[in-house]
Enzyme design. Sequence first.
Site, PDB file in Angstrom:
ATOM      1  N   GLY A   1       0.823  -1.208   0.000  1.00  0.00           N
ATOM      2  CA  GLY A   1       0.000   0.000   0.000  1.00  0.00           C
ATOM      3  C   GLY A   1       0.858   1.259   0.000  1.00  0.00           C
ATOM      4  O   GLY A   1       0.513   2.257  -0.650  1.00  0.00           O
TER       5      GLY A   1
ATOM      6  N   ASP B   1       0.589   0.162  13.100  1.00  0.00           N
ATOM      7  CA  ASP B   1       0.887  -1.171  12.569  1.00  0.00           C
ATOM      8  C   ASP B   1       1.126  -2.204  13.670  1.00  0.00           C
ATOM      9  O   ASP B   1       1.305  -3.387  13.378  1.00  0.00           O
ATOM     10  CB  ASP B   1       2.129  -1.108  11.666  1.00  0.00           C
TER      11      ASP B   1
END
Length: 452
Positions: free
Chosen positions: A100, A325
Amino acid sequence: MTRLSSCPLVSRKAPPLSGKVHVPGDKSISHRALMLSALAVGESFVEGLLEGEDVLATAEAMRAMGADIRKDEKGCWHIHGVGVGSLLQPQTALDMGNSGTSTRLLMGVVASHPITATFIGDASLSKRPMGRISTPLSLMGARFSGAEGNRLPMTVTGLYPAVPIEYRLPVASAQVKSAILLAGLNTPGVTRVIEPVPTRDHSERMLRGYGANLSVEENDGVRIISIHGEAELKPQHIIVPGDPSSAAFLVVAGLIVPGSDMIVENVGLNPTRAGLYTMLKAMGGQIEYLNPREVGGEPVADIAVKHSNLKAIEVPRSIVPSMIDEFPILFIAAAMAEGKSTLQGLAELRVKESDRIAVMAEGLKALGVSLEEKEDGLVIEGSAGEMLGQKDKMVSIASHLDHRIAMSFAVAGLVSKGGVEIDDRRPIMTSFPVFGELFKELGAEFEMGLVK
Ligand code: S3P
């Protein structure tokens, strides 16, 4: 899908972890080092580049747009940039794999160049929303044509000269911020991003380091970042610090595997990335920063970790972007802590490489963890240090092409009664190719099943 059942990893109850391991380069910084070096005029050098698949996809794309990129025999990367404004038209689609960050940042780069590029990716990336990028970049004049719902495959036609904009980020996203700033590099005038909630600031630090005229104002916690185009970037010698998001798996393993006493070296601790470590300390984690220093303009330390009796935690919403994350592995730590952890304000996790709230909830439940799934997070009842799962019952986990899901459950397996089998370990190659080797150095060996 054959891929999902073809390359398993089995993780079982581990002995105490001990020794020292060195964390490889930061993924976010590695992507940016390649992109900015390719946009500088002349030869840049990058040491410690993360050689994961995501970063290699960025390298391939920059080559396709004219940069000369090679690695020397000592492992240093040499990048001959073409200069801002001089990117070439790629001749084939840019294959972004699972990444991404490559996709979104490169869409920004293309948006203000007079070229057209088509972005393609794997099944996970093809499900992820790109509207958050095409909306601001369309305001700058770029044109987008993608699959339904603003998804890949997507073709971007840049505009030169593009129109400078002032854009307030509707989601806390360093990728969106960076895409606009990168588009601003080749846009005459001042392009401005208003960031209500601070996110990782590697783009700002590095753009300045490469010589861009970029300023940051801060007002009541709101950041206003202004970049002046058209910029001329100067080649640099970058040393990439270790990735705190990769180190997270090692550090949490050290905290939850009984008897562990180990050191994780070379951990980047930029405050916009280090939220997990603050939270783990607040949970009672025995974590000590050794040898604090600067590497490539970023704070870095070695982390000494000892097994700890963790307590439940509630993560303040303001800290979420600095550990966005790290929630999959924090969920594992919470599952081993004493008490109920409330981890909310995490709606963004639903649009990562997988829906990380749903996928983690499913796997944790399979391991016998009691939890409640909310729209924007999980409330987890910890086991107070008791091993997860049931004796002699191997738990199967589907990783959904998500490296952080695979690695989180590999760590959970180290504190499981009956072991954990992850269906596909290959996504780990996107961000942390030496994951298994580093755990082996610490004394925990995963069983790598053969490709069926
Ligand atoms: C990244 C930003 C974050 C993060 C991703 C890397 C970056 O994404 O999750 O792994 O390098 O800018 P978002 O911008 O979607 O939060």
